[in-house]
Scaffold this motif. Structure first.
Motif, short mmCIF file in Angstrom:
data_model
loop_
_atom_site.label_atom_id
_atom_site.label_comp_id
_atom_site.label_asym_id
_atom_site.label_seq_id
_atom_site.Cartn_x
_atom_site.Cartn_y
_atom_site.Cartn_z
N THR A 252 0.82 -1.21 0.00
CA THR A 252 0.00 0.00 0.00
C THR A 252 0.85 1.26 0.00
OG1 THR A 252 -0.16 -0.12 2.42
CG2 THR A 252 -1.95 -1.12 1.14
N GLN A 253 2.12 1.12 0.34
CA GLN A 253 3.06 2.24 0.25
C GLN A 253 3.95 1.99 -0.97
OE1 GLN A 253 2.95 4.88 2.37
NE2 GLN A 253 1.18 3.88 3.33
N PHE A 254 3.73 2.77 -2.02
CA PHE A 254 4.46 2.52 -3.26
C PHE A 254 4.59 3.82 -4.04
CE2 PHE A 254 -0.03 2.03 -4.02
CZ PHE A 254 -0.25 2.62 -5.25
N ASN A 255 5.57 3.81 -4.94
CA ASN A 255 5.79 4.94 -5.84
C ASN A 255 5.30 4.59 -7.24
OD1 ASN A 255 7.41 6.73 -4.00
ND2 ASN A 255 8.80 4.97 -4.06
N VAL A 256 4.82 5.61 -7.95
CA VAL A 256 4.48 5.45 -9.36
C VAL A 256 5.46 6.27 -10.18
CG1 VAL A 256 2.04 5.01 -8.91
CG2 VAL A 256 2.80 7.35 -9.28
N PRO A 278 4.23 0.78 -10.87
CA PRO A 278 3.22 1.18 -11.86
C PRO A 278 3.72 2.42 -12.61
CG PRO A 278 2.27 0.91 -9.66
CD PRO A 278 3.74 0.91 -9.50
N VAL A 279 3.39 2.49 -13.88
CA VAL A 279 3.80 3.64 -14.72
C VAL A 279 2.54 4.37 -15.18
CG1 VAL A 279 5.04 4.36 -16.78
CG2 VAL A 279 5.83 2.35 -15.49
N ARG A 284 -3.48 8.21 -16.35
CA ARG A 284 -3.75 6.87 -16.88
C ARG A 284 -2.64 5.91 -16.51
NH1 ARG A 284 -3.66 5.77 -21.90
NH2 ARG A 284 -2.28 7.48 -22.50
N LEU A 285 -3.04 4.73 -16.07
CA LEU A 285 -2.09 3.66 -15.81
C LEU A 285 -1.73 3.02 -17.15
CD1 LEU A 285 -0.64 1.83 -13.73
CD2 LEU A 285 -2.72 0.42 -13.72
N VAL A 344 -12.54 0.44 -6.83
CA VAL A 344 -13.46 1.50 -7.23
C VAL A 344 -12.79 2.42 -8.26
CG1 VAL A 344 -15.19 3.11 -6.35
CG2 VAL A 344 -14.25 1.40 -4.83
N GLY A 345 -12.07 1.81 -9.19
CA GLY A 345 -11.48 2.56 -10.28
C GLY A 345 -10.19 3.28 -9.94
N ARG A 346 -9.67 3.13 -8.71
CA ARG A 346 -8.45 3.84 -8.31
C ARG A 346 -7.32 2.83 -8.08
NH1 ARG A 346 -7.96 5.82 -3.82
NH2 ARG A 346 -9.65 4.75 -2.73
N LEU A 347 -6.09 3.28 -8.38
CA LEU A 347 -4.90 2.48 -8.09
C LEU A 347 -4.63 2.55 -6.60
CD1 LEU A 347 -2.41 0.88 -9.14
CD2 LEU A 347 -1.25 3.08 -9.36
#
Length: 373
Positions: A252-256, A278-279, A284-285, A344-347
């Motif tokens: 749950t703790q991450f960088n994009v 994630p990029v 947009r993912l 719910v549509g969120r990363l």
């Protein structure tokens, strides 16, 4: 090979068109062009697109209502036989399934009522459907088409809306497995009736295709409920398999990483210990990139290489509510060592493949995502 193309997005939900959908306006347009000329073809194609626009709004009725109950929607896709909103998981309660199911037809009721009111406000009145050309006939036919969509979707042909209303109603007084079995049985009978009507009375092969969808999708969901019931003992929608879900083990703790950044610019994030990123491109993912791939590409081509040139573009997505078994089935054919998690549509997280248990031999996939028509 892409079989569908994104045509828009609203509220974080992408709208896609399957390649086969294009057959419908093309066939109708060429048919009208041959019979009635360019003007007739124009109104015919416009009518088809307007109807499917109403179908998209119908699917958003399902999707946005589901969001109120904590169920996200992966996407909405248009096919020749209609639209499908793919929810991330089953609604948790019969009442929720009931409200999500009726929300789609309710949108069509509003559209039809708005068009009828528009006629009266302009000093006119709607009439019966006609083959006339012009704006009045176009709007009048669109109004009646929405009425037909309401009636047709409320038929108890599970997993169509009316079938889901039936199951939700039954599930209030019996087990979900029993309710599903009854709803599927009624749906199969309705499918036969649709097919017979399409072949022998209306010469409408679209009804036959819809009947096939009802049979296949209904049986698949029945098997899914039965499997979960055996594994969890009294499983109800939204409970997964009674085991841990993706949300329990994801990071749950991450960088994009921005797709337009260079490998040199993003190397600062490696110190956090995160290995799978994630990029994003704007909001947009668009991909997943591993630290190992980035370091290998940097050593070979230099650290001025863009993230977008290294990232993996073909990646699965899992939902936070998915069971670990289901997630394992989703990721088993990917080369990614980490996949994005949405809710719910969120990363909301990153799932490391190493966090997943090894699936027991012989177990087939468990389908938690739900297609709503």
């Amino acid at each position: 090979m892409n079989t569908k193309w994104k045509i828009g997005e609203y509220a974080g939900i992408g709208v896609f068109v399957h390649w086969s959908f294009l057959i419908i306006p093309a066939l109708i347009g060429f048919s009208k062009l041959a019979d009635g000329g360019l003007l007739a073809a124009f109104w015919a194609v416009l009518s088809v697109l307007a109807v499917f626009g109403c179908v998209v709004l119908h699917e958003f009725g399902h999707a946005l209502t589901a969001r109120q109950f904590g169920v996200g929607t992966r996407d909405i896709t248009l096919y020749p036989i209609g639209g499908v909103a793919t929810l991330e998981s089953m609604p948790r309660r019969p009442l929720h399934e009931f409200l999500i199911a009726v929300a789609g037809p309710a949108v069509n009721v509003v559209i039809a009522a708005a068009l009828a009111a528009g006629f009266f406000l302009l000093g006119s009145s709607p009439g019966l459907p006609s083959l006339n050309l012009g704006m009045h006939a176009f709007l009048n036919n669109l109004m009646w088409t929405n009425v037909v969509l309401v009636v047709f979707n409320m038929l108890p042909a599970f997993p169509m809306d009316g079938g889901r209303v039936l199951r939700a109603t039954l599930a209030a007084v019996m087990s979900y497995r029993q309710a599903t079995q009854i709803a599927v049985g009624v749906g199969q009978a309705m499918a036969v009736l649709l097919a017979v009507t399409g072949v022998f009375f209306l010469n409408n092969w679209t009804l036959v295709l819809i009947a096939g969808f009802v049979v296949l999708a209904g049986r698949a969901e029945a098997r899914n409920v039965q499997l979960h019931d055996r594994q969890a003992g009294g499983w109800r929608p939204g409970m997964g398999t009674g085991q841990r879900c993706v949300g329990d083990v994801m990071l749950t703790q991450f960088n994009v990483l921005p797709a337009a950044a260079t490998l040199r610019e993003v190397s600062q994030y490696y110190a956090s210990g995160q290995t799978e990123f994630p990029v994003i491109d704007g909001n947009r993912l668009v991909g997943m990139m591993s630290r190992a791939d980035a370091e290998s590409a940097g050593a070979q081509y230099g650290d001025s290489l863009l993230v977008s040139n290294v990232m993996e573009r073909n990646f699965p997505i899992v939902a936070a509510a998915d069971s670990l078994q289901h997630a394992g089935q989703i990721v088993q054919h990917t080369r990614c060592l980490g996949v994005p998690v949405v809710s719910v549509g969120r990363l909301v997280g990153v799932l490391l493949v190493s966090s997943l248990p090894v699936a027991p031999a012989g177990n087939g996939p468990v389908i938690d995502a739900v297609s709503w028509r």
